[in-house]
Design an enzyme around this catalytic site. Structure first.
Site: not given
Ligand code: AMP
Ligand code: TRP
Length: 332
Positions: A114, A196, A199
Site C-alpha cells: 500500500k 489476489k 476491489k
C-alpha cells in the site's frame, strides 16, 4: 454465551466488497456463528488509513453492515458494531503502539504494497494499521480470528504483541489463532489469476463484486482467463481454472477433487457457465436483502447501537487491566 470460545473479525468499509471478501471471510463467519461468541466489526478506523470521501465512507459503512446481516449473520446471536463507536480500540492501539517496533511494522507485506502506491505521502496510520488490528482482537480476548490468507502476517504480529505485553507485565490477553478457510482463503483476480482478487484492481473484469448484477457476473466469468490445456484440473499450471474450482468449491462446499471428477471430459464453456450460475444463485438473495436493509436506517441503528453497547463493556474490561498494569492511576 458463557463458556463459548470467542471470535473476532472485521472488514474495512473502504470499497465495494468482492467475491473474495465474501468467500474468504463472511461466508465462514456465517458457519461459525452457532458455535462461538462472535464479534463482527465494520472497521471504519482502519479504512481511513487511505483517503476516504466522507459521504462514501458513511454509505459504505451501512452497506457493509447490511451485507453482514443479509449474508446470514444474526444480529440477535452476534455482536455487530462499528469500530469508531467503541473508543477503546483507538486507546488500546496507542498503548500497544508503545510496545511495537518500527522494524516489525515496516516489514508487513500489506504496508509495503500500500505504501508503494501512496508515493511520498504515506500516512503514519498505514504503518500503524496492524497495531489497531491487534487492539481489535486482543480487547475481546478472542480465541479465533477468521480471515483470508492475506491477513495471516497481521495475525502473527497480533500474537507477538499480545505475548510481549503478557511477558512484560503479567498475563492480560488471550493469544488468538488465525482461522483460514480451505477453499476460499485466496480468491484470485479473474484476469490475472496469480494476483489476489481485490476491489482496488484496475481491470473491473478481474473482480466480482458482491453487488454485481447477474448479467455482469456471467460476463466476467465467461471472460475469465483460462489456458489452452482444456481439462478442468486443480493444478498450479492452470491458475485460472484452479481459481474457478476454488470459487465453486467454496460456494458449494465440495472438494476440488470432486469437481475435477464431475467435469471430467467436459469443456471450459460449460464449466464456466456452471460456476457463474453458482455465484449468481449464492449472491442474488443476498443482494435483494441488502437493498432492503440499506433503506432501513432505523433497524441498522438498532443493530449497531446494541452491538456497540456490548462491545464497549467487554473491551473496557480489558482496557482497564492494560492501563492498571502499565502504571496509570485509575480515575475511580
Ligand atoms: P479487506 O477488504 O482487506 O478489509 O479484507 C476483508 C477480509 O476479506 C479479510 O479477512 C481478507 O483476508 C478477506 N479477503 C480479501 N480479499 C480476499 C481474497 N481475494 N480472497 C480471500 N479472502 C479475501
Ligand atoms: N486488516 C483486516 C483486512 O484488511 C481488517 C481487520 C481490521 C481485521 N481489524 C481486524 C480482521 C480484526 C480481523 C480482525 O482485511
Amino acid at each position: 454465551m458463557e463458556g463459548k470460545k470467542v471470535i473476532f473479525s472485521g472488514i474495512q468499509p473502504s470499497g465495494d466488497l468482492t467475491l473474495g471478501n465474501y468467500l474468504g471471510a463472511i461466508k465462514n463467519w456465517v458457519r461459525l456463528q452457532e458455535q462461538y461468541d462472535c464479534y463482527f466489526c465494520v472497521v471504519d478506523l482502519h479504512a481511513i488509513t487511505v483517503r476516504q470521501e466522507p459521504k462514501d465512507l458513511r454509505r459504505r459503512t451501512l452497506e457493509l453492515l447490511s451485507i453482514y446481516i443479509a449474508s446470514g449473520i444474526d444480529p440477535e446471536k452476534n455482536t455487530m458494531f462499528i469500530q469508531s463507536h467503541v473508543p477503546q480500540h483507538s486507546e488500546a492501539a496507542w498503548l500497544l503502539n508503545c510496545n511495537t517496533y518500527m522494524g516489525e511494522l515496516s516489514r508487513m507485506t500489506q504496508f509495503k504494497d500500500k505504501s508503494a502506491k501512496s508515493g511520498n505521502s504515506i500516512a503514519a496510520g498505514l504503518l500503524n494499521y496492524p497495531v489497531l488490528m491487534a487492539a481489535d482482537i486482543l480487547l475481546y480476548q478472542a480465541d479465533l480470528v477468521p480471515v483470508g490468507r492475506d491477513q495471516k502476517q497481521h495475525l502473527e504480529l497480533t500474537r507477538d504483541l499480545g505475548e510481549r505485553f503478557n511477558n512484560l507485565y503479567s498475563p492480560t490477553f488471550k493469544i488468538p489463532e488465525a482461522y483460514i478457510p480451505k477453499a476460499g482463503a485466496k480468491i484470485m483476480d479473474l484476469q490475472e489469476p496469480t494476483k489476489k482478487m481485490s476491489k482496488s484492481s484496475e481491470n473491473a473484469n478481474g473482480f466480482i463484486l458482491i453487488m454485481d448484477p447477474p448479467n455482469v457476473i456471467r460476463k466476467k466469468i465467461s471472460r475469465a482467463v483460462t489456458d489452452t490445456i482444456g481439462v478442468v484440473k486443480y493444478s498450479d499450471e492452470q491458475p485460472g481454472i484452479k481459481n474457478l474450482i476454488n470459487i465453486l468449491s467454496a460456494i458449494k462446499s465440495i472438494s476440488p477433487e470432486q469437481i475435477e471428477e464431475q467435469y471430467d471430459g467436459i469443456g471450459y464453456a460449460k464449466f464456466k457457465s456452471d460456476v457463474a450460475d453458482a455465484i449468481v444463485e449464492e449472491l442474488e438473495p443476498i443482494q435483494s436483502k441488502v437493498k432492503q436493509l440499506v433503506s432501513d436506517k432505523k433497524y441498522l441503528a438498532e443493530v449497531y447501537k446494541q452491538g456497540a453497547e456490548k462491545a464497549k463493556y467487554v473491551a473496557n474490561k480489558t482496557l482497564r487491566k492494560m492501563k492498571k498494569k502499565i502504571g496509570f492511576i485509575p480515575e475511580n
